[in-house]
Design an enzyme around this catalytic site. Structure first.
Site, mmCIF file in Angstrom:
data_model
loop_
_atom_site.group_PDB
_atom_site.id
_atom_site.type_symbol
_atom_site.label_atom_id
_atom_site.label_comp_id
_atom_site.label_asym_id
_atom_site.label_seq_id
_atom_site.Cartn_x
_atom_site.Cartn_y
_atom_site.Cartn_z
ATOM 1 N N GLU A 2 0.844 -1.196 0.000
ATOM 2 C CA GLU A 2 0.000 0.000 0.000
ATOM 3 C C GLU A 2 0.881 1.249 0.000
ATOM 4 O O GLU A 2 1.804 1.372 0.801
ATOM 5 C CB GLU A 2 -0.883 -0.012 1.235
ATOM 6 C CG GLU A 2 -1.672 1.266 1.476
ATOM 7 C CD GLU A 2 -2.297 1.302 2.858
ATOM 8 O OE1 GLU A 2 -3.285 2.041 3.028
ATOM 9 O OE2 GLU A 2 -1.792 0.598 3.774
ATOM 10 N N LYS A 14 -9.429 1.698 -2.486
ATOM 11 C CA LYS A 14 -9.770 1.251 -1.137
ATOM 12 C C LYS A 14 -11.157 1.745 -0.753
ATOM 13 O O LYS A 14 -11.460 2.936 -0.842
ATOM 14 C CB LYS A 14 -8.718 1.767 -0.153
ATOM 15 C CG LYS A 14 -8.878 1.259 1.267
ATOM 16 C CD LYS A 14 -7.714 1.770 2.130
ATOM 17 C CE LYS A 14 -7.798 1.259 3.552
ATOM 18 N NZ LYS A 14 -6.674 1.757 4.383
ATOM 19 N N CYS A 73 -4.883 -2.934 3.426
ATOM 20 C CA CYS A 73 -4.654 -2.680 4.848
ATOM 21 C C CYS A 73 -5.878 -3.015 5.701
ATOM 22 O O CYS A 73 -6.233 -4.170 5.870
ATOM 23 C CB CYS A 73 -4.202 -1.237 5.048
ATOM 24 S SG CYS A 73 -3.502 -0.943 6.698
#
EC number: 2.3.1.269
Length: 519
Positions: free
Chosen positions: A285, A343, A394
């Protein structure tokens, strides 16, 4: 209960860590509750929720304080400490609320079923059924909120692989159901043993314990059988994936030193992995924490892609309207963008501010961007040269339904991309534990690249075939395999929660229909 979570991993604690909570419920007499006792009732439940919830969520999530100090973002030391403390208290409080609501649900059951002629032992069975159903229902509800990380089930990951196989059947809810039910029956057995009220003492004392042991043996033995199922992957479905763990500290990540170090490290690692036969390379990320256009214009990494012509999954930022997204990009061997995953589950306070109109001026953001990040659309899958991929970036690893929605859209393998440099090693271990659960639930191979650790290759049975060290630069190449079938949890989701709640509702109605009119 918090001691059961990774990295300490005292998983056995979870099988009796809820006993004090169950005993308190059985000892608290709410069958004759009236409005004059309401204040005391709420206070006692609140204190109990704080005690148990703090011991589980507060201990398990203490790693959040690792964001301190934030002086590298220009935040004063004391203000940084206040932010870290607030984050820890907020996520702990959200867990405490779950426990409090569960205690209320248990009290409602007791009050509404107090006048019944149902056999008292059978009534206790139904009470444990309701406790299990309501706990799993609340965890499922919480997992759809903006703030979630810690189901009871994750206390068993990553080490208890046999037990975790039940996640492929019913997801984390089924795992939690086993643990909660075992705790409930152990609590009943302990109460009965200590009270010694029955005539046939030995028989009565041990049958609750026996039920708990049988449930435990069933879930362990059944999990072992599920684990034995062969993967049956074929060579035609193999993808040789390279992983780069860049190890760029947050303190320098967004300045010129960090940029130069990132370009050098990722370019060198990319070239070495292509020489080792990697067909595509996965980066963490925000590996290059800038817009794709900046990467193209100003980085040697892009030139390396053009030279080697090996595609890459690159962690970078994207644009969406007037804002930015935290994205994983598929870049093909010609340097063209083939796909992008944005995301969806952003970190509250870290990537955006909930109710920003109210709190925007009160809380410093932890994001380096000048604007808040925007969430991606749902559902998404990431187009790749090897077929569609399901992606978690994440924090998204904590949300099983998010990944399941991508598998329903055709995701054939899972990519997990994370930074993790914000927090302590404890967070990295728990993050890996969550990804182990996601691989099992999805019946997919999972490749995991993080900035500072733990990067990994995980097979569909949850076995970690490779695990990086913490806070070291590492590269690794390994095969993963495409898989297309949908197993029970992937197809039907939280059917276990629905079933438990329906059966509990039937049991509740049964007791209401048969009031205590003769005894």
């Amino acid at each position: 209960m918090g001691l059961a979570t990774a990295p300490l991993g005292w998983t056995y604690v979870a099988w009796f860590g809820q006993i004090p909570l169950w005993i308190w419920i059985f000892r608290a007499n709410t069958t004759r509750l009236n409005f004059t006792q309401l204040k005391q009732f709420l206070i006692s439940r609140s204190l109990t929720a704080i005690a148990w919830g703090g011991g589980f969520y507060g201990v398990a999530l203490f790693w959040i304080t690792g964001v301190h100090p934030l002086t590298w973002l220009g935040v004063p030391w004391l203000a940084s400490l206040a932010i870290a403390a607030f984050c820890w208290l907020a996520i702990t409080a959200w867990g405490v609320v779950l426990v409090f609501v569960w205690l209320l649900a248990m009290a409602v059951w007791e009050v509404t079923t107090a006048r019944t002629k149902v056999n008292s032992t059978f009534k206790k069975y139904l009470f444990i059924l309701w406790g299990t159903a309501s706990w799993c229902g609340l965890e499922t509800l919480w997992s759809h909120s903006i703030l979630w990380w810690s189901p009871v089930a994750y206390t068993q990951s990553p080490s208890q692989l046999h037990f975790l196989q039940w996640g492929a059947i019913g997801g984390p809810a089924l795992l939690s159901a086993f643990i909660v039910a075992v705790n409930g029956f152990l609590a009943l057995g302990l109460i009965d043993f200590l009270d010694g009220k029955t005539v046939n003492k030995n028989k009565q004392n041990w049958h609750y314990f026996l039920i708990a042991i049988l449930i435990w043996l069933f879930c362990q033995g059944g999990g072992w059988l599920l684990y034995q199922k062969p993967l049956a992957d074929t060579p035609e479905e193999k993808i040789n994936v390279g992983i780069i763990q860049g190890n760029i500290p947050n303190q320098i990540k967004f300045n010129s030193e960090g940029w130069q170090r990132a370009i050098a490290g990722y370019t060198e690692g990319y070239k070495k992995l292509t020489e080792q036969g990697a067909e595509i390379v996965l980066t963490p990320e925000g590996a290059l924490p800038y817009l794709w256009e900046t990467v193209v214009a100003k980085s040697g990494f892009y030139q390396a892609i053009l030279q080697t012509q090996v595609p890459v999954w690159l962690g970078a930022y994207g644009t969406k309207g007037d804002g930015y997204t935290n994205s994983l990009l598929t870049v093909d061997g010609q340097g063209k963008l083939l796909g992008r995953y944005d995301k969806f589950k952003l970190v509250p306070l870290g990537e955006y501010i909930p109710l920003s109109n109210v709190f925007g001026q009160l809380i410093q953001r932890l994001s380096p961007l000048k604007e808040q990040l925007l969430p991606g659309d749902r559902p998404q899958v990431l187009p790749t040269p090897f077929g569609p991929a399901a992606v978690v970036i994440c924090y998204e690893s904590a949300f099983p339904d998010l990944l399941r929605s991508q598998l329903l859209q055709g995701g054939e393998f899972i990519l997990s991309s994370a930074n993790n440099a914000h927090y302590s090693d404890t967070m990295a271990a728990q993050h890996h534990a969550l990804d182990v659960m996601r691989a099992i639930e999805g019946d997919r191979w999972l490749a995991r690249a993080t900035n500072t650790g733990l990067s990994a290759i995980i097979n569909p049975r949850g076995k970690t075939l490779w695990l990086s060290a913490m806070n070291q630069y590492e590269i690794h190449a390994a095969p993963i395999y495409r898989r297309r079938g949908l197993i029970l949890y992937s197809r039907w989701g939280d059917w276990v929660v629905f079933l438990l709640l329906v059966v509990s509702a039937i049991a509740w109605l049964y007791q209401i229909v048969f009031p205590l009119n003769q005894r």
